[in-house]
Design a protein around this motif. Structure first.
Motif, PDB file in Angstrom:
ATOM      1  N   ASP A  74      44.323  78.021 -56.156  1.00 45.50           N
ATOM      2  CA  ASP A  74      43.444  78.833 -55.317  1.00 45.50           C
ATOM      3  C   ASP A  74      42.050  78.793 -55.935  1.00 45.50           C
ATOM      4  O   ASP A  74      41.879  78.447 -57.113  1.00 45.50           O
ATOM      5  CB  ASP A  74      43.986  80.270 -55.276  1.00 45.50           C
ATOM      6  CG  ASP A  74      43.169  81.204 -54.406  1.00 45.50           C
ATOM      7  OD1 ASP A  74      43.383  81.185 -53.187  1.00 45.50           O
ATOM      8  OD2 ASP A  74      42.326  81.947 -54.955  1.00 45.50           O
ATOM      9  N   ASP A  75      41.028  79.150 -55.151  1.00 45.05           N
ATOM     10  CA  ASP A  75      39.665  79.183 -55.672  1.00 45.05           C
ATOM     11  C   ASP A  75      39.556  80.061 -56.920  1.00 45.05           C
ATOM     12  O   ASP A  75      38.893  79.704 -57.896  1.00 45.05           O
ATOM     13  CB  ASP A  75      38.701  79.714 -54.607  1.00 45.05           C
ATOM     14  CG  ASP A  75      38.467  78.707 -53.480  1.00 45.05           C
ATOM     15  OD1 ASP A  75      38.728  77.511 -53.697  1.00 45.05           O
ATOM     16  OD2 ASP A  75      38.032  79.127 -52.397  1.00 45.05           O
ATOM     17  N   LYS A  76      40.214  81.232 -56.881  1.00 46.52           N
ATOM     18  CA  LYS A  76      40.125  82.150 -58.024  1.00 46.52           C
ATOM     19  C   LYS A  76      40.722  81.517 -59.280  1.00 46.52           C
ATOM     20  O   LYS A  76      40.197  81.694 -60.387  1.00 46.52           O
ATOM     21  CB  LYS A  76      40.851  83.456 -57.702  1.00 46.52           C
ATOM     22  CG  LYS A  76      40.194  84.272 -56.600  1.00 46.52           C
ATOM     23  CD  LYS A  76      41.012  85.517 -56.286  1.00 46.52           C
ATOM     24  CE  LYS A  76      40.363  86.339 -55.191  1.00 46.52           C
ATOM     25  NZ  LYS A  76      41.164  87.530 -54.820  1.00 46.52           N
ATOM     26  N   ILE A  77      41.813  80.795 -59.094  1.00 51.09           N
ATOM     27  CA  ILE A  77      42.452  80.134 -60.235  1.00 51.09           C
ATOM     28  C   ILE A  77      41.543  79.047 -60.796  1.00 51.09           C
ATOM     29  O   ILE A  77      41.345  78.941 -62.015  1.00 51.09           O
ATOM     30  CB  ILE A  77      43.812  79.541 -59.814  1.00 51.09           C
ATOM     31  CG1 ILE A  77      44.783  80.674 -59.479  1.00 51.09           C
ATOM     32  CG2 ILE A  77      44.381  78.633 -60.895  1.00 51.09           C
ATOM     33  CD1 ILE A  77      46.067  80.215 -58.818  1.00 51.09           C
ATOM     34  N   ILE A  78      40.971  78.242 -59.916  1.00 54.14           N
ATOM     35  CA  ILE A  78      40.099  77.146 -60.350  1.00 54.14           C
ATOM     36  C   ILE A  78      38.866  77.687 -61.067  1.00 54.14           C
ATOM     37  O   ILE A  78      38.462  77.185 -62.124  1.00 54.14           O
ATOM     38  CB  ILE A  78      39.707  76.282 -59.141  1.00 54.14           C
ATOM     39  CG1 ILE A  78      40.938  75.533 -58.607  1.00 54.14           C
ATOM     40  CG2 ILE A  78      38.596  75.297 -59.502  1.00 54.14           C
ATOM     41  CD1 ILE A  78      40.702  74.799 -57.305  1.00 54.14           C
ATOM     42  N   ASN A  79      38.260  78.741 -60.501  1.00 57.26           N
ATOM     43  CA  ASN A  79      37.059  79.317 -61.118  1.00 57.26           C
ATOM     44  C   ASN A  79      37.373  79.931 -62.482  1.00 57.26           C
ATOM     45  O   ASN A  79      36.598  79.780 -63.436  1.00 57.26           O
ATOM     46  CB  ASN A  79      36.444  80.370 -60.195  1.00 57.26           C
ATOM     47  CG  ASN A  79      35.880  79.757 -58.922  1.00 57.26           C
ATOM     48  OD1 ASN A  79      35.543  78.583 -58.893  1.00 57.26           O
ATOM     49  ND2 ASN A  79      35.793  80.562 -57.866  1.00 57.26           N
ATOM     50  N   ARG A  80      38.503  80.641 -62.596  1.00 56.69           N
ATOM     51  CA  ARG A  80      38.862  81.235 -63.874  1.00 56.69           C
ATOM     52  C   ARG A  80      39.159  80.145 -64.914  1.00 56.69           C
ATOM     53  O   ARG A  80      38.807  80.283 -66.088  1.00 56.69           O
ATOM     54  CB  ARG A  80      40.077  82.151 -63.695  1.00 56.69           C
ATOM     55  CG  ARG A  80      40.574  82.825 -64.972  1.00 56.69           C
ATOM     56  CD  ARG A  80      39.507  83.735 -65.588  1.00 56.69           C
ATOM     57  NE  ARG A  80      39.063  84.746 -64.667  1.00 56.69           N
ATOM     58  CZ  ARG A  80      39.680  85.914 -64.449  1.00 56.69           C
ATOM     59  NH1 ARG A  80      40.787  86.200 -65.132  1.00 56.69           N
ATOM     60  NH2 ARG A  80      39.195  86.787 -63.593  1.00 56.69           N
ATOM     61  N   ALA A  81      39.806  79.069 -64.472  1.00 53.09           N
ATOM     62  CA  ALA A  81      40.115  77.974 -65.393  1.00 53.09           C
ATOM     63  C   ALA A  81      38.835  77.328 -65.924  1.00 53.09           C
ATOM     64  O   ALA A  81      38.748  76.966 -67.103  1.00 53.09           O
ATOM     65  CB  ALA A  81      40.988  76.938 -64.691  1.00 53.09           C
ATOM     66  N   LYS A  82      37.823  77.199 -65.057  1.00 53.57           N
ATOM     67  CA  LYS A  82      36.545  76.642 -65.498  1.00 53.57           C
ATOM     68  C   LYS A  82      35.901  77.549 -66.540  1.00 53.57           C
ATOM     69  O   LYS A  82      35.339  77.077 -67.533  1.00 53.57           O
ATOM     70  CB  LYS A  82      35.608  76.469 -64.296  1.00 53.57           C
ATOM     71  CG  LYS A  82      35.975  75.308 -63.388  1.00 53.57           C
ATOM     72  CD  LYS A  82      35.014  75.215 -62.211  1.00 53.57           C
ATOM     73  CE  LYS A  82      35.375  74.050 -61.298  1.00 53.57           C
ATOM     74  NZ  LYS A  82      34.473  73.994 -60.107  1.00 53.57           N
ATOM     75  N   GLU A  83      35.975  78.863 -66.300  1.00 55.38           N
ATOM     76  CA  GLU A  83      35.412  79.826 -67.253  1.00 55.38           C
ATOM     77  C   GLU A  83      36.093  79.706 -68.623  1.00 55.38           C
ATOM     78  O   GLU A  83      35.443  79.809 -69.667  1.00 55.38           O
ATOM     79  CB  GLU A  83      35.592  81.257 -66.730  1.00 55.38           C
ATOM     80  CG  GLU A  83      34.768  81.576 -65.491  1.00 55.38           C
ATOM     81  CD  GLU A  83      35.124  82.934 -64.910  1.00 55.38           C
ATOM     82  OE1 GLU A  83      35.892  83.678 -65.569  1.00 55.38           O
ATOM     83  OE2 GLU A  83      34.648  83.253 -63.810  1.00 55.38           O
ATOM     84  N   ASN A  84      37.409  79.465 -68.585  1.00 56.72           N
ATOM     85  CA  ASN A  84      38.189  79.415 -69.824  1.00 56.72           C
ATOM     86  C   ASN A  84      38.230  78.032 -70.459  1.00 56.72           C
ATOM     87  O   ASN A  84      38.725  77.882 -71.587  1.00 56.72           O
ATOM     88  CB  ASN A  84      39.634  79.854 -69.561  1.00 56.72           C
ATOM     89  CG  ASN A  84      39.736  81.315 -69.189  1.00 56.72           C
ATOM     90  OD1 ASN A  84      38.753  82.040 -69.185  1.00 56.72           O
ATOM     91  ND2 ASN A  84      40.938  81.765 -68.888  1.00 56.72           N
TER      92      ASN A  84
END
Length: 457
Positions: A69-79
């Motif tokens: 999901d977008d939220k998962i992808i964005n959080r993964a980029k942050e981490n």
């Protein structure tokens, strides 16, 4: 049994064919730790399933896991983390939380990423039937082609113009929603329309069609999912199959607020399940949740949780007193009070409440009233062994339905010696050193079930 159907806004008789029901409840998007609002919904449906099983009904309870999901992808980029590794890590955290809360009646958790063939097949079907179209950015559902779009939320197409549906100039209409999002950045999957990943709504109907077919009995979730998520599910599946309704009964849990306000990180009142369980036992939170009807809004505060804790302790003290009285040698041969009649009345009230759209607050109120009556008769030594045994059996049945303990004896806690605990914790430390996290966590969780808290410093 009566069940409130969100679609009709009425309580309806629950129709059960061949003693079987198929239930789907929307699962989490696993990009962070689950919060107490998630717990409210999943505890509620856990009790609903427990009660249906108590009635002798075979329930297949399916839940999805949105692991892309977008939220998962964005959080993964942050981490700086792989998106699927992140989502599967938080999926495990979610399942651990559910185990601690004694939410254990889901038959199968279905990951979105493991059903790509089914998702792509359903999108292709919608394109072929004229309900979806392909653009340079993705594949979209043509809302104008589905006459009854918004029938669950009671919205019409004109009302949707100002909603927060994503604006995309490549779409025919801003109200159309994504079935497939084209992207070249990993993770992506190959499809007839190019590389990409599914939209949020399509995964649920592809998963339910895989296990239940195009129609099934009950769909559940939080009230916030009615629009656009559940309206989109209805449109997708009924358009793809040509059959309606998608489900016979729609069931939704009410909102959870924290100290009178909507829970959000910006307000500083966002509480994860893990944070909650540092302060309160899982049984106390279950009791708190069940003290309010599943469809009603519920307000979380420390004062209310403390009240729930005290109420649960009083009930459990009664259960302990009943067990202690059973061990006494000087019990009357016959009841010297009308407690057997009170027991019969209590069971009638409890099960009538549960039959009336799973009204747990009324059921708990009847339980609380009955424990008061028991205590007086126990103190006066007025209850026979036969009736005490019936009370214990009744309490155990209710434990199975509500998912928290009532019969608690003094020796119900752990009787592990300090020496044995030292051995167990030493073994666990060795497992952690070998990076066998799963088995180490299992030992910790099993100790928690014995009311032994183990913290890694």
């Amino acid at each position: 049994m009566k069940v409130y159907n969100t679609m009709t806004r009425e309580k309806e008789d629950l129709k059960v064919v061949n003693n079987k029901l198929k239930l789907f409840v929307c699962g989490p998007t696993v990009y962070d730790y689950s919060h107490i609002g998630h717990a409210r919904t999943y505890i509620s449906f856990d009790v609903i399933v427990r009660y249906l099983k108590h009635k002798g009904i075979s329930v297949f309870y399916l839940q999805n896991i949105t692991d892309i999901d977008d939220k998962i992808i964005n959080r993964a980029k942050e981490n700086g983390e792989d998106p699927l590794e992140l989502s599967h890590r938080f999926e495990k955290e979610y399942l651990d939380d559910m185990a601690l809360l004694n939410v254990n009646n889901v038959n199968f958790y279905a990951r979105a990423t493991e059903h790509m063939d089914e998702i792509i097949g359903q999108i292709q079907n919608l394109i072929e039937k004229g309900y979806a179209y392909d653009t340079e950015t993705g594949v979209y559902f043509d809302v104008s082609k589905f006459e009854d779009f918004g029938k669950l939320s009671n919205r019409n197409l004109d009302d949707l113009q100002n909603t927060r549906i994503e604006v995309d100039t490549t779409k025919k209409d801003p109200k159309d929603f994504a079935l497939w999002k084209k992207q070249d950045e990993e993770p992506y999957w190959d499809s007839p329309w190019g590389k990409g990943r599914p939209g949020w709504h399509i995964e649920d109907t592809a998963i339910t069609e895989s296990y239940f077919g195009p129609q099934y009995n009950i769909h559940g979730g939080g009230l916030d999912l009615i629009f656009p998520h559940h309206d989109a599910e209805i449109a997708q599946m009924e358009a793809a199959s040509g059959k309606e309704p998608l489900v016979e009964y729609w069931m939704h849990t009410g909102f959870l607020n924290v100290r009178g306000e909507k829970m959000s990180k910006s307000l500083g009142n966002f509480i994860t399940i893990k944070e909650l369980l540092k302060e309160y036992s899982p049984e106390v939170y279950r009791f708190f949740v069940l003290s309010t009807h599943y469809r009603s809004p519920i307000d979380f505060s420390d004062d209310i949780l403390n009240q729930a804790e005290n109420s649960l302790k009083r009930i459990q003290n009664t259960g302990k007193n009943v067990l202690e009285k059973l061990n006494e040698e000087t019990l009357p041969e016959e009841d010297e009070s009308d407690i057997a009649s009170e027991l019969s009345s209590f069971k009638k009230e409890f099960f009538e409440a549960m039959d009336n759209d799973f009204n747990t607050p009324i059921a708990l109120s009847s339980l609380f009233d009955f424990t008061h009556k028991i205590n007086k008769s126990l103190n006066d030594n007025e209850i026979s062994e036969k009736t005490l045994i019936s009370i214990v059996e009744t309490f155990k049945n209710i434990e199975d339905i509500l998912g928290f303990s009532i019969i608690v004896s003094d020796d119900s806690g752990s009787d592990l010696s300090n020496e044995l605990l030292d051995i167990i914790t030493d073994v666990r430390q060795d497992l952690r050193a070998k990076k066998d996290w799963d088995l180490a966590d299992k030992i910790r969780d099993n100790l928690a079930d014995l009311d032994i808290s183990l913290e890694d410093k």
